[in-house]
Design an enzyme around this catalytic site. Structure first.
Site, PDB file in Angstrom:
ATOM      1  N   ARG A   1       0.873  -1.185   0.000  1.00  0.00           N
ATOM      2  CA  ARG A   1       0.000   0.000   0.000  1.00  0.00           C
ATOM      3  C   ARG A   1       0.900   1.222   0.000  1.00  0.00           C
ATOM      4  NH1 ARG A   1      -2.508   4.370   0.383  1.00  0.00           N
ATOM      5  NH2 ARG A   1      -4.636   4.579   1.156  1.00  0.00           N
TER       6      ARG A   1
ATOM      7  N   GLU B   1     -11.551   5.666  -4.914  1.00  0.00           N
ATOM      8  CA  GLU B   1     -11.924   4.276  -4.653  1.00  0.00           C
ATOM      9  C   GLU B   1     -12.681   3.667  -5.829  1.00  0.00           C
ATOM     10  OE1 GLU B   1     -11.356   2.369  -1.796  1.00  0.00           O
ATOM     11  OE2 GLU B   1      -9.984   3.993  -1.269  1.00  0.00           O
TER      12      GLU B   1
ATOM     13  N   ARG C   1      -1.187  -5.852   4.385  1.00  0.00           N
ATOM     14  CA  ARG C   1      -0.395  -5.192   3.357  1.00  0.00           C
ATOM     15  C   ARG C   1       0.755  -4.465   4.039  1.00  0.00           C
ATOM     16  NH1 ARG C   1      -5.024  -1.567   0.609  1.00  0.00           N
ATOM     17  NH2 ARG C   1      -4.923  -0.806   2.760  1.00  0.00           N
TER      18      ARG C   1
END
Length: 290
Positions: free
Chosen positions: A154, A162, A202
């Site tokens: 990330r 989004e 992540r």
């Protein structure tokens, strides 16, 4: 009446002397054999003692101790070097605390899942370690081979529009942000400076790729292209050392130049943070309310 034998007494005496001589000879031979056996055993024991003593002395020699210490130190050093620099990490959960904020990871980007994250295959040591040209050092291309073998990253400090998830609509320019990131990093070698592991397993970090002769900060370039905003959150925001000011300056520049998602009207603009906050308290349409 038998004739008298003048030699009879002499013969009996000779037999006795002969038996006595044999007995003495046997005793002497036995005694000599025992003495030789004892001498042989004693010599063997002395040789063994001498051998053991010389072996111990050889191990106790200063040069032997120094050589053993150097060999042990070198072995431990090589193992530590391998563990720190040449051991391949298959997933983000395999990154130890010693890497976070101290080390970087090198790999090749294999897929882009959203506007601000992607997956890469860790190639420790890079091309110097044989990745890309040495037999057995290749990055898989098949999805089955890549399963559970890539690190999900990330991008730190940035937030892209989004995409549609769980029945929620996508934000304006979300697909454009995804296309930009895909074109910029997919299939390229990347170096990621990692900071933490988030709730989605992540790794959050700053990624760099080579574009021409220059190494580029992916997050910074995405902000300059106008397809991301500076990450805004009350807690959990991560930036590399000295990068936050650069990121805010890049976002301001993109707005000023009307780049990317800033090209149109901002009347109905909703930032990625506002979008996520709006939907945080509302379950997705396809999920039952609890």
């Amino acid at each position: 009446m038998p004739w008298w034998n003048p030699w009879s007494s002499t013969t009996k005496g000779d037999q006795k002397d002969e038996e006595s001589l044999r007995s003495k000879t046997t005793r002497i031979l036995n005694s000599t054999s025992e003495a030789v056996g004892e001498a042989t055993d004693s010599a063997q024991r002395r040789l063994q003692d001498a051998s053991s003593s010389s072996t111990f002395k050889a191990f106790a020699e200063p040069q032997t101790i120094i050589a053993a210490a150097i060999l042990t130190t070198a072995s431990l050093g090589l193992y530590k070097f391998y563990k720190s620099y040449l051991r391949r990490i298959p997933q983000a959960t395999g990154i130890t605390a010693g890497f976070l904020r101290k080390r970087s990871l090198v790999g090749k980007v294999t897929s882009v899942g959203d506007g601000d994250n992607f997956r890469f295959y860790h190639t420790p040591g890079g091309r110097l370690a044989g990745w890309g040209w040495f037999p057995g050092r290749r990055v898989p291309k098949d999805k089955k081979e890549l399963k559970d073998q890539t690190i999900h990253l990330r991008l730190a400090g940035v937030d892209a529009p989004e995409l549609a998830h769980f029945g929620r609509p996508s934000q304006p320019h979300a697909q454009e942000a995804l296309d930009w990131l895909t074109a910029y990093v997919l299939g390229r070698r990347v170096r990621a400076y990692v900071y933490k592991i988030d709730q989605y397993n992540r790794v959050v970090g700053t990624a760099y790729v080579w574009r021409g002769l220059f190494r580029r900060d992916v997050g910074l370039q995405m902000l300059r292209a106008g397809f991301a905003t500076v990450y805004e959150a009350k807690t959990g925001a991560e930036f590399g050392k000295g990068l936050e000011a650069k990121y805010r300056s890049a976002e301001w520049w993109a707005k000023t130049k009307r780049k990317g998602m800033w090209a149109g009207s901002r009347k109905d603009y909703e930032s990625p943070r506002e979008y996520k906050t709006r939907y945080a308290s509302t379950p997705p349409p396809d999920e039952p309310k609890v």
